[in-house]
Design a protein around this motif. Sequence first.
Motif, PDB file in Angstrom:
ATOM      1  N   ALA A   1      45.508  34.196  44.747  1.00 18.37           N
ATOM      2  CA  ALA A   1      47.076  34.473  44.026  1.00 18.37           C
ATOM      3  C   ALA A   1      48.165  33.902  44.954  1.00 18.37           C
ATOM      4  O   ALA A   1      49.268  33.470  44.407  1.00 18.37           O
ATOM      5  CB  ALA A   1      47.190  36.125  44.136  1.00 18.37           C
ATOM      6  N   GLU A   2      48.090  33.978  46.058  1.00 16.90           N
ATOM      7  CA  GLU A   2      49.092  33.067  46.983  1.00 16.90           C
ATOM      8  C   GLU A   2      49.308  31.532  46.552  1.00 16.90           C
ATOM      9  O   GLU A   2      50.334  31.132  46.442  1.00 16.90           O
ATOM     10  CB  GLU A   2      48.955  33.424  48.550  1.00 16.90           C
ATOM     11  CG  GLU A   2      50.017  32.838  49.330  1.00 16.90           C
ATOM     12  CD  GLU A   2      49.798  32.933  50.837  1.00 16.90           C
ATOM     13  OE1 GLU A   2      50.724  32.625  51.546  1.00 16.90           O
ATOM     14  OE2 GLU A   2      48.593  33.368  51.217  1.00 16.90           O
TER      15      GLU A   2
ATOM     16  N   ASP B   1      42.767  42.669  33.427  1.00 16.86           N
ATOM     17  CA  ASP B   1      41.959  42.349  34.799  1.00 16.86           C
ATOM     18  C   ASP B   1      42.801  41.288  35.814  1.00 16.86           C
ATOM     19  O   ASP B   1      42.925  41.569  37.093  1.00 16.86           O
ATOM     20  CB  ASP B   1      40.556  41.751  34.396  1.00 16.86           C
ATOM     21  CG  ASP B   1      39.487  43.112  33.707  1.00 16.86           C
ATOM     22  OD1 ASP B   1      40.081  44.028  34.112  1.00 16.86           O
ATOM     23  OD2 ASP B   1      38.560  42.398  33.092  1.00 16.86           O
ATOM     24  N   CYS B   2      43.156  40.496  34.804  1.00 22.32           N
ATOM     25  CA  CYS B   2      43.993  39.309  35.477  1.00 22.32           C
ATOM     26  C   CYS B   2      45.199  39.844  36.305  1.00 22.32           C
ATOM     27  O   CYS B   2      45.826  39.510  37.291  1.00 22.32           O
ATOM     28  CB  CYS B   2      44.329  38.207  34.465  1.00 22.32           C
ATOM     29  SG  CYS B   2      42.918  37.371  34.090  1.00 22.32           S
ATOM     30  N   ASP B   3      46.038  40.866  35.440  1.00 23.13           N
ATOM     31  CA  ASP B   3      47.255  41.266  35.921  1.00 23.13           C
ATOM     32  C   ASP B   3      46.856  42.311  37.173  1.00 23.13           C
ATOM     33  O   ASP B   3      47.855  42.200  38.168  1.00 23.13           O
ATOM     34  CB  ASP B   3      47.878  42.279  34.926  1.00 23.13           C
ATOM     35  CG  ASP B   3      48.454  41.433  33.418  1.00 23.13           C
ATOM     36  OD1 ASP B   3      48.520  40.121  33.651  1.00 23.13           O
ATOM     37  OD2 ASP B   3      48.684  41.940  32.450  1.00 23.13           O
ATOM     38  N   ILE B   4      45.891  43.057  37.010  1.00 21.79           N
ATOM     39  CA  ILE B   4      45.499  43.846  38.408  1.00 21.79           C
ATOM     40  C   ILE B   4      45.422  42.972  39.431  1.00 21.79           C
ATOM     41  O   ILE B   4      45.826  43.525  40.604  1.00 21.79           O
ATOM     42  CB  ILE B   4      44.509  44.696  37.805  1.00 21.79           C
ATOM     43  CG1 ILE B   4      44.640  45.787  36.773  1.00 21.79           C
ATOM     44  CG2 ILE B   4      43.735  45.188  39.044  1.00 21.79           C
ATOM     45  CD1 ILE B   4      43.425  46.694  36.113  1.00 21.79           C
ATOM     46  N   TRP B   5      44.712  41.710  39.313  1.00 17.96           N
ATOM     47  CA  TRP B   5      44.327  41.019  40.333  1.00 17.96           C
ATOM     48  C   TRP B   5      45.555  40.365  41.016  1.00 17.96           C
ATOM     49  O   TRP B   5      45.816  40.653  42.425  1.00 17.96           O
ATOM     50  CB  TRP B   5      43.472  39.530  39.815  1.00 17.96           C
ATOM     51  CG  TRP B   5      42.824  38.597  40.787  1.00 17.96           C
ATOM     52  CD1 TRP B   5      41.671  38.892  41.498  1.00 17.96           C
ATOM     53  CD2 TRP B   5      43.482  37.436  41.091  1.00 17.96           C
ATOM     54  NE1 TRP B   5      41.645  37.894  42.248  1.00 17.96           N
ATOM     55  CE2 TRP B   5      42.518  36.973  42.042  1.00 17.96           C
ATOM     56  CE3 TRP B   5      44.661  36.721  40.793  1.00 17.96           C
ATOM     57  CZ2 TRP B   5      42.740  35.767  42.431  1.00 17.96           C
ATOM     58  CZ3 TRP B   5      44.745  35.458  41.141  1.00 17.96           C
ATOM     59  CH2 TRP B   5      43.882  35.017  42.207  1.00 17.96           C
ATOM     60  N   PHE B   6      46.691  39.908  40.191  1.00 12.12           N
ATOM     61  CA  PHE B   6      47.945  39.537  40.944  1.00 12.12           C
ATOM     62  C   PHE B   6      48.333  40.562  41.487  1.00 12.12           C
ATOM     63  O   PHE B   6      49.096  40.517  42.681  1.00 12.12           O
ATOM     64  CB  PHE B   6      48.719  38.934  39.681  1.00 12.12           C
ATOM     65  CG  PHE B   6      48.276  37.644  39.576  1.00 12.12           C
ATOM     66  CD1 PHE B   6      48.594  36.375  40.347  1.00 12.12           C
ATOM     67  CD2 PHE B   6      47.757  37.156  38.013  1.00 12.12           C
ATOM     68  CE1 PHE B   6      48.188  35.248  39.882  1.00 12.12           C
ATOM     69  CE2 PHE B   6      47.283  35.909  37.638  1.00 12.12           C
ATOM     70  CZ  PHE B   6      47.448  34.743  38.619  1.00 12.12           C
ATOM     71  N   ALA B   7      48.460  41.763  40.889  1.00 16.75           N
ATOM     72  CA  ALA B   7      49.428  42.724  41.369  1.00 16.75           C
ATOM     73  C   ALA B   7      48.741  43.432  42.740  1.00 16.75           C
ATOM     74  O   ALA B   7      49.403  44.021  43.852  1.00 16.75           O
ATOM     75  CB  ALA B   7      49.440  44.137  40.475  1.00 16.75           C
ATOM     76  N   ALA B   8      47.260  43.282  42.889  1.00 17.89           N
ATOM     77  CA  ALA B   8      46.718  43.782  44.111  1.00 17.89           C
ATOM     78  C   ALA B   8      46.911  43.005  45.226  1.00 17.89           C
ATOM     79  O   ALA B   8      47.142  43.161  46.231  1.00 17.89           O
ATOM     80  CB  ALA B   8      45.049  43.695  43.993  1.00 17.89           C
ATOM     81  N   HIS B   9      47.433  41.692  45.066  1.00 22.98           N
ATOM     82  CA  HIS B   9      47.936  40.726  46.052  1.00 22.98           C
ATOM     83  C   HIS B   9      49.416  40.640  45.866  1.00 22.98           C
ATOM     84  O   HIS B   9      50.024  39.670  46.642  1.00 22.98           O
ATOM     85  CB  HIS B   9      47.112  39.469  45.631  1.00 22.98           C
ATOM     86  CG  HIS B   9      45.895  39.535  45.747  1.00 22.98           C
ATOM     87  ND1 HIS B   9      44.887  40.029  44.913  1.00 22.98           N
ATOM     88  CD2 HIS B   9      44.998  39.307  46.899  1.00 22.98           C
ATOM     89  CE1 HIS B   9      43.791  40.102  45.309  1.00 22.98           C
ATOM     90  NE2 HIS B   9      43.493  39.820  46.642  1.00 22.98           N
TER      91      HIS B   9
END
Length: 302
Positions: free
Chosen positions: A187-188, A207-215
């Motif tokens: 994500a970085e 799923d993609c939004d959660i992935w970015f938000a988790a980072h």
Amino acid sequence: MPQDLSHRQLEAFRAVMTRGKVTLAAETLNTTQPTVSRLIADLEAAVGFTLFERRGRSLWPTAEAQSLLEEVERSFVGLGEISRVAADIRDYRCGHLLIAGMPALALRFLPQVIAEFVADQPGVRIALRVHSSAEVLRNVSSQQFDLGFAAVEADHPSVLRRPLAESALEAVLPPAHPLCRNHRLTAEDLQPHRFLALGEEVTTRRDCDIWFAAHGSTPAVVAEAQLSAALVEMAAAGLGVGFVDPVAARLAATDGRVARRPLAPAIPFTYELLQPALRQPSRIASRFLALAQTRLEAVLSD
């Protein structure tokens, strides 16, 4: 009143009429002369009239026998056609399939599988319907479709659902993109670059939004698309980086129009098979499914 006739009796009658002698008829039927004679006698008793006149050791057909033969021949032609159709079904030379598929598989992957399948079974007709995964589920629940290929999260009482292949989303990006130097994308890594998002109606978008938000990251979305195929085209045109299902990514990368990279950490993705729960799959459906699964595993193993 005539009794019911057996197929074996009619076979014996036809063999005597066409070969002219009981001995030759017995050879044709791979049986003995007494057996043929008994079958003819039983047939005469069943129909209630004489079929052959006995002249010494010879049988001479009566006019009634000639009339009966005409109908028997028509019946045997019908049986021959039934036998041919049965053989075609057995050897996959006829039949049909109705398939519903999510666009990620139905726009490119499934057509390739269909072409290979029909090349081996040219008498089989296949109809492919391209729908969203939710619509594929509804199609299969109608019991009219033989197979469904989708990515769904809900069950349906009229649908058998099982994982077909498990993998992970992949990034697609222009071949000359700076991130092509990276073996995996985080994500970085993506933060300073233009991002291509899947439409909000697509379950994978969440799923993609959660992935970015988790980072702790927010992608710089410049465009979005409902279909992976459209998102791939945007990436190929140099618009940015997007996440798509692994089959779409790998098939697009084989053309050299986009590069693909895995994500770290991975975003799991599952292709699922949907089948009608209220009827058994046909032999053709099972055979097609085996080929599709083999080809899918081959694509995902690259």
